[in-house]
Write an enzyme that holds these catalytic residues in place. Structure first.
Site, PDB file in Angstrom:
ATOM      1  N   ARG A   1       0.874  -1.182   0.000  1.00  0.00           N
ATOM      2  CA  ARG A   1       0.000   0.000   0.000  1.00  0.00           C
ATOM      3  C   ARG A   1       0.904   1.223   0.000  1.00  0.00           C
ATOM      4  NH1 ARG A   1      -5.102   1.835   3.670  1.00  0.00           N
ATOM      5  NH2 ARG A   1      -6.010   0.339   2.226  1.00  0.00           N
TER       6      ARG A   1
ATOM      7  N   HIS B   1      -7.438   0.743  -6.177  1.00  0.00           N
ATOM      8  CA  HIS B   1      -7.631  -0.064  -4.967  1.00  0.00           C
ATOM      9  C   HIS B   1      -8.351  -1.351  -5.379  1.00  0.00           C
ATOM     10  CE1 HIS B   1      -7.772  -1.058  -0.866  1.00  0.00           C
ATOM     11  NE2 HIS B   1      -8.645  -0.199  -0.400  1.00  0.00           N
TER      12      HIS B   1
ATOM     13  N   GLN C   1     -10.265  -3.849  -2.932  1.00  0.00           N
ATOM     14  CA  GLN C   1     -11.503  -3.317  -2.360  1.00  0.00           C
ATOM     15  C   GLN C   1     -12.690  -3.599  -3.283  1.00  0.00           C
ATOM     16  OE1 GLN C   1     -12.122  -1.253   0.641  1.00  0.00           O
ATOM     17  NE2 GLN C   1     -14.227  -1.721   0.043  1.00  0.00           N
TER      18      GLN C   1
ATOM     19  N   ASP D   1     -17.081   7.834  -0.716  1.00  0.00           N
ATOM     20  CA  ASP D   1     -15.741   7.700  -0.126  1.00  0.00           C
ATOM     21  C   ASP D   1     -15.362   9.075   0.428  1.00  0.00           C
ATOM     22  OD1 ASP D   1     -13.147   6.872   0.490  1.00  0.00           O
ATOM     23  OD2 ASP D   1     -12.407   7.001  -1.570  1.00  0.00           O
TER      24      ASP D   1
ATOM     25  N   CYS E   1     -16.216   2.351   1.310  1.00  0.00           N
ATOM     26  CA  CYS E   1     -15.041   1.495   1.545  1.00  0.00           C
ATOM     27  C   CYS E   1     -14.523   1.641   2.975  1.00  0.00           C
ATOM     28  CB  CYS E   1     -13.950   1.822   0.537  1.00  0.00           C
ATOM     29  SG  CYS E   1     -13.555   3.582   0.478  1.00  0.00           S
TER      30      CYS E   1
ATOM     31  N   ARG F   1     -13.758  -7.830   2.709  1.00  0.00           N
ATOM     32  CA  ARG F   1     -12.360  -7.574   2.343  1.00  0.00           C
ATOM     33  C   ARG F   1     -11.525  -8.818   2.633  1.00  0.00           C
ATOM     34  NH1 ARG F   1      -9.996  -2.823   2.051  1.00  0.00           N
ATOM     35  NH2 ARG F   1      -8.550  -4.073   0.851  1.00  0.00           N
TER      36      ARG F   1
HETATM   37  N1  NVA Z   1      -9.841   7.278  -1.300  1.00  0.00           N
HETATM   38  C1  NVA Z   1      -9.466   6.785  -0.005  1.00  0.00           C
HETATM   39  C2  NVA Z   1      -9.716   5.318   0.099  1.00  0.00           C
HETATM   40  C3  NVA Z   1      -9.430   4.711   1.440  1.00  0.00           C
HETATM   41  C4  NVA Z   1      -9.705   3.243   1.496  1.00  0.00           C
HETATM   42  C5  NVA Z   1      -8.004   7.092   0.253  1.00  0.00           C
HETATM   43  O1  NVA Z   1      -7.176   6.828  -0.623  1.00  0.00           O
HETATM   44  O2  NVA Z   1      -7.700   7.626   1.321  1.00  0.00           O
HETATM   45  N1   CP Z   2     -11.110   0.361   2.792  1.00  0.00           N
HETATM   46  C1   CP Z   2      -9.833   0.282   3.174  1.00  0.00           C
HETATM   47  O1   CP Z   2      -8.928   0.052   2.375  1.00  0.00           O
HETATM   48  O2   CP Z   2      -9.640   0.455   4.503  1.00  0.00           O
HETATM   49  P1   CP Z   2      -8.244   0.585   5.261  1.00  0.00           P
HETATM   50  O3   CP Z   2      -7.646   1.906   4.853  1.00  0.00           O
HETATM   51  O4   CP Z   2      -8.600   0.523   6.697  1.00  0.00           O
HETATM   52  O5   CP Z   2      -7.363  -0.547   4.821  1.00  0.00           O
END
Ligand code: NVA
Ligand code: CP
Length: 332
Positions: free
Chosen positions: A108, A135, A138, A232, A274, A319
């Site tokens: 990540r 992502h 997800q 989101d 998400c 997930r």
């Molecule tokens: N768009 C959000 C998704 C988190 C799962 C981010 O990248 O922070």
């Molecule tokens: N939805 C998601 O990716 O959550 P986290 O940031 O907690 O992994």
């Protein structure tokens, strides 16, 4: 030819055929039932998986860890600090080191290019656990959840994403919907639509799979007749916090609240997110935003988040099942 995903990385949904995506969803469904029934069989004994997180995570980290443990694999967690990656060692060198020790790598981070470099040089499967661009894991959980909450075939589903139409979630949902043949609308002000190159890209994918992907600035028009409304955060991890004010102003009309849910005209519309979500001011960041900008909820009202229409915790659970499906299909 039976589908074989062994040794494959999961970098973006573009890399998978619709049949491969459906297979992963089918495997996840079986795994969920097996776990619930106490019938799970470990298929990853002796495998070692490293989890690299340059950004924070609750679900993705837990999903990978529990999926691995359930299946008999071991994990190493490397957080935003504590390893050399990207600081004093290149991603390419890190890939070649970790590939000598681990059977798979989850990453990540910020740049999509980084997860691609890892996959190119590690020699083992690499899984994208979120980048600024996409992502993919997800989306599998989201489509699994949709299957659970409607009798429709995935390709008959209409759904809308409300919010920052350029972010990783909006883009990945668009690609996923285009692959599976769904009818998907991004509801966002034009400033927050993805660029033309991306719109053409998803349109190409959509055409080959009978999908429709639309972009709509009118929030009410975007949600008309939808089975699911997805949203989101309005500012993603890694974006400049100084942009909160401007983003709140732009996206206020797109908040998923009771009026927007009613505007679907469909009493069965479900709410998806998400997570994490700003639906109240009970977090440190939520309080700070409330003090600065006078809003106590952003992308979704607390009422909708807590309503029976909300399936967000089913998504969160899924997930783990979908990540487990990926691990088994690529490593098992
Ligand atoms: N768009 C959000 C998704 C988190 C799962 C981010 O990248 O922070
Ligand atoms: N939805 C998601 O990716 O959550 P986290 O940031 O907690 O992994």
């Amino acid at each position: 030819m039976p589908i074989n995903l062994r040794g494959r990385s999961v970098l973006a949904l573009e890399d998978f055929t619709p049949a491969e995506l459906r297979l992963l969803l089918d495997i996840a469904k079986e795994l969920k039932a097996a776990k619930r029934g106490g019938l799970e069989r470990p298929r990853l004994s002796g495998k070692n998986i490293v989890l690299i997180f340059e950004k924070d995570s609750t679900r993705t980290r837990s999903g990978f860890e529990v999926a691995a443990y359930d299946q008999g694999a071991h994990v190493t967690y490397m957080g935003p600090s504590g390893s050399h990656i990207g600081q004093s060692e290149t991603v390419k060198d890190t890939a070649r080191v970790l590939g000598r020790m681990y059977d798979a790598i989850e990453f990540r981070g910020f740049a999509q290019a980084d997860v691609e470099v890892l996959a190119r040089y590690a020699g083992v499967p690499v899984y994208n656990g979120l980048t600024d661009e996409s992502h993919p894991t997800q989306i599998l959980a989201d489509f699994m959840t949709m299957r659970e909450f409607t009798h429709k075939h995935l390709s008959d589903i209409r759904f809308a994403f409300m919010g920052d139409g350029r972010n990783n979630m909006a883009r990945s949902l668009a690609v996923g919907a285009a692959k599976i043949g769904m009818h998907f609308t991004i509801g966002a002000p034009e400033e927050l639509w993805p660029d033309e190159a991306f719109r053409l890209h998803v349109d190409q994918i959509a055409k080959t799979n009978g999908a429709s992907i639309k972009f709509e600035a009118d929030a009410v028009a975007a949600v008309k007749g939808t089975d699911f409304i997805y949203t989101d955060v309005w500012l993603s991890m890694g974006e400049d916090p100084a942009r909160w004010g401007e983003r709140i102003e732009l996206l206020r009309p797109y908040q998923v609240n009771a009026a927007l849910m009613a505007a679907t005209g469909n009493p069965f519309t479900k709410f998806m997110h998400c997570l994490p979500s700003f639906h109240n001011a009970e977090t440190k960041m939520g309080k700070d935003i409330e003090t600065r900008y006078g809003v106590s909820a952003m992308e979704v009202s607390d009422e909708v988040f807590e309503s029976p229409a909300s399936v967000v915790f089913d998504q969160a659970e899924n997930r783990m099942h979908t990540i487990k499906a990926i691990l088994i299909a690529t490593l098992g």
